[in-house]
Design a protein around this motif. Structure first.
Motif, PDB file in Angstrom:
ATOM      1  N   ASN A  98       2.507   3.692   2.483  1.00 13.81           N
ATOM      2  CA  ASN A  98       3.074   5.160   1.988  1.00 13.81           C
ATOM      3  C   ASN A  98       2.155   5.511   1.009  1.00 13.81           C
ATOM      4  O   ASN A  98       2.389   6.767   0.628  1.00 13.81           O
ATOM      5  N   ARG A  99       1.506   4.763   0.364  1.00  9.82           N
ATOM      6  CA  ARG A  99       0.449   5.374  -0.756  1.00  9.82           C
ATOM      7  C   ARG A  99      -0.376   6.291  -0.272  1.00  9.82           C
ATOM      8  O   ARG A  99      -0.740   6.255   0.853  1.00  9.82           O
ATOM      9  N   GLU A 100      -1.004   6.999  -1.392  1.00 12.18           N
ATOM     10  CA  GLU A 100      -1.588   8.349  -0.916  1.00 12.18           C
ATOM     11  C   GLU A 100      -3.146   7.972  -0.724  1.00 12.18           C
ATOM     12  O   GLU A 100      -3.546   6.956  -1.358  1.00 12.18           O
ATOM     13  N   VAL A 101      -3.478   8.312   0.554  1.00 12.63           N
ATOM     14  CA  VAL A 101      -4.816   8.054   0.667  1.00 12.63           C
ATOM     15  C   VAL A 101      -5.873   9.047   0.250  1.00 12.63           C
ATOM     16  O   VAL A 101      -5.538  10.346   0.752  1.00 12.63           O
ATOM     17  N   LEU A 102      -6.770   8.932  -0.552  1.00 11.96           N
ATOM     18  CA  LEU A 102      -7.442  10.104  -0.978  1.00 11.96           C
ATOM     19  C   LEU A 102      -9.234  10.123  -0.438  1.00 11.96           C
ATOM     20  O   LEU A 102      -9.856  10.884  -0.578  1.00 11.96           O
ATOM     21  N   GLN A 103      -9.234   8.911   0.116  1.00 13.84           N
ATOM     22  CA  GLN A 103     -10.858   8.804   0.736  1.00 13.84           C
ATOM     23  C   GLN A 103     -10.800   7.836   2.002  1.00 13.84           C
ATOM     24  O   GLN A 103      -9.874   6.752   1.964  1.00 13.84           O
TER      25      GLN A 103
END
Length: 455
Positions: A98-103
Motif C-alpha cells: 500500500n506504499r505510494e508508487v512514484l515511478q
C-alpha cells in the motif's frame, strides 16, 4: 578547437556508476534470509519505484549489453507473464504494497515484443498488487520502433504510461547493418508519431556513439535527423564494448570502431549541437528541453541517478521484478537470477528469485553520495557533505584530492575548500573524475575486463 588527442590518456576501464558499489561487488555472501529481512524492514513511509524486466528479443543487436532472451515462441512469453504474476504474489507477502508508487519502468529486452493483451495483463496485475500509484507517477517503457503497434500504445496510454523511450542508436545504414539493427528513419518517426497521438508526456530517444563505422561526419547526420523528431529528451551513450561478457559483441570488427579522440569529438559536437538547438545537458549522457522537470531538480540539488538513469524521483526504494532485475534499498542492492531455469525454480519453491547483492557499510554510503552527486550535477558542495556526514572531506578523501590534481591541471575541474566542479570538457570524463572516490577500483585496476573503457 580542443586537442582531444591529449585526453585519450584517460581512456581506461571504468564503471558507469549506475550504482555504488557497482554490480561487480554483488555476491551471494548477502543471503536470502538477510535480503528478506531487509525487504520486510523497509520504512513503510518511503515510496516505491518499480522496475520490471521484460527480457525477450527476436534477434540480437550486436551492441546490446542488456540481459536478453532471444525467442520467437509465443508460449515462452505466456509462461513468463505467469511467473511475473507469481513473483508479485510472493513479493506482496514481504513488503507493504500500500506504499505510494512514484515511478514504474518497463525495460528489456524489448518490452513491446509482448502483445497489447499481454502488456495489459501485466499492468493490471501490477496495479492489483500495488494499488497506490501517485497521481503524478512517472510510468515509462523502453520501445524498439521495429516492434510497436497502435494497440500496444493504446493499452499503455489507457493504463497511465506517460513516458516512452525509443532506441535509435544511429541512422546511418552502414552502421545499422554492422550492429544488426536496420531501422529506417520513417519507421522511427511513425513510432514517435504514435506516442504523441496517445499523449505521452515525454518522448525520449537513445543514441550511441562509438559504434562500428561511425565518424564525426556520420554522427552529425544522425543528430540532424534525430532533431527533426523533436524528442523531449536525448540519451547519448558511449558504446560499452565488452565482448568478454556479451558474445554477440564478438561479431563486431573492432578495427571498425572509432578511436577515443574521435569519440570525444563526437560527444563534444553533440553537446554543442543539442545545446545550440534548445536542449540542456543533464548529468553524464542526457539532454532535455529547458522546461523539463529535470532542471528544477538540478536547481534544487535533487537530481538522482539509479539503474534507470537520471530521475527526479529520489528517496524511494527501488523494487526489481523479473529475470535479472535489480532492486535498491537504503543500504543494499539485490539482484534476481539471470538464468531462466533458476528464476523459475525459485518461484516454484515459493521464494523470491533473489540471487545476490551487497549490503552497504558506512564508507560505501559516504562514497556513494559523493559519486552520485558528481554523476548527477557535475559538482560537489563540500560544506554540505561535511554537514551531512559529520566528516571532514579533505581529510577523509585526501588520496582522492591528490589523484584529482592532474584533472585540475588539464582544466577538467576546479577544486577549492567549498566545492569540486567539472569544467565543460570535464563532463566528458566524469566517470574518470569519480573513480578516485571508488574504494573498490584498486582491486579491479589490474583487470582490463572489469569495465568498458571510459572513452
Amino acid at each position: 578547437m580542443l586537442d582531444f588527442a591529449k585526453f585519450t590518456k584517460y581512456s581506461k576501464p571504468g564503471p558507469r556508476y549506475t550504482s555504488y558499489p557497482t554490480a561487480l561487488e554483488f555476491s551471494d555472501a548477502y543471503g536470502y534470509d538477510e535480503y528478506i529481512n531487509k525487504l520486510e524492514s523497509q520504512d513503510s513511509s518511503r515510496p516505491i519505484s518499480l522496475y520490471f524486466h521484460l527480457p525477450f528479443c527476436r534477434n540480437a543487436c550486436y551492441f546490446c549489453g542488456c540481459n536478453v532472451v532471444f525467442t520467437s515462441k509465443e508460449d515462452k512469453m505466456i509462461r513468463y507473464v505467469d511467473y511475473l504474476k507469481r513473483e508479485l504474489k510472493i513479493l506482496s507477502s514481504h513488503i507493504d504494497c500500500n506504499r505510494e508508487v512514484l515511478q514504474m519502468h518497463f525495460g528489456g529486452g524489448t518490452p513491446t515484443f509482448f502483445s497489447a493483451s499481454q502488456l495489459g495483463e501485466i499492468i493490471k496485475e501490477i496495479k492489483k498488487t500495488f494499488p497506490n500509484f501517485r497521481e503524478d507517477a512517472e510510468i515509462s517503457c523502453e520501445i524498439d520502433p521495429r516492434h510497436i503497434d497502435e494497440d500496444q500504445m493504446r493499452v499503455m496510454s489507457e493504463e497511465g504510461f506517460n513516458r516512452v523511450s525509443f532506441g535509435i542508436q544511429d541512422f546511418n545504414e552502414k552502421v545499422q547493418t554492422a550492429v544488426h539493427r536496420v531501422q529506417p528513419y520513417e519507421m522511427t518517426k511513425a513510432a514517435m508519431d504514435l506516442a504523441r497521438k496517445y499523449n505521452m508526456v515525454s518522448v525520449n530517444v537513445d543514441l550511441i556513439y562509438g559504434l562500428p563505422f561511425q565518424s564525426l561526419e556520420t554522427f552529425k547526420e544522425t543528430l540532424d535527423l534525430s532533431l527533426t523528431l523533436s524528442p523531449d529528451r536525448f540519451a547519448v551513450f558511449n558504446y560499452a564494448h565488452v565482448p568478454w561478457l556479451k558474445k554477440t559483441m564478438r561479431k563486431i570488427d573492432e578495427t571498425t570502431l572509432p578511436l577515443p579522440d574521435e569519440k570525444l569529438q563526437i560527444m563534444q559536437y553533440t553537446i554543442d549541437f543539442l545545446t545550440s538547438n534548445g536542449y540542456r545537458m543533464v548529468g553524464m549522457d542526457h539532454f532535455a528541453k529547458p522546461e523539463d522537470e529535470l532542471f528544477k531538480a538540478i536547481d534544487k540539488g535533487e537530481l538522482h541517478r539509479n539503474f534507470q538513469g537520471y530521475t527526479t524521483k529520489g528517496g524511494a526504494d527501488l523494487v526489481g521484478v523479473g529475470l535479472t532485475s535489480i532492486g535498491e534499498g537504503v543500504d543494499s542492492y539485490n539482484q534476481n537470477f539471470k538464468d531462466m531455469k533458476e528464476y523459475e525454480a525459485a518461484i516454484d519453491a515459493g521464494k523470491l528469485p533473489f540471487e545476490r547483492g551487497v549490503v552497504l557499510n558506512e564508507d560505501d554510503l559516504i562514497r556513494q553520495y559523493v559519486i552520485m552527486e558528481l554523476m548527477s550535477n557535475f559538482k560537489l558542495d563540500i560544506n554540505r557533505f561535511n554537514e551531512k556526514f559529520d566528516v571532514e572531506f579533505k581529510t577523509y578523501f585526501a588520496d582522492a584530492i591528490e589523484a584529482l590534481k592532474p584533472f585540475a591541471e588539464d582544466d577538467l575541474l576546479t577544486m577549492d575548500e567549498s566545492k569540486i566542479e567539472c569544467s565543460h570538457t570535464g563532463t566528458l570524463l566524469i566517470r574518470n573524475i569519480c573513480m578516485p572516490f571508488d574504494a573498490y577500483m584498486k582491486k579491479h585496476a589490474a583487470s582490463s575486463k572489469a569495465f568498458s573503457k571510459t572513452v
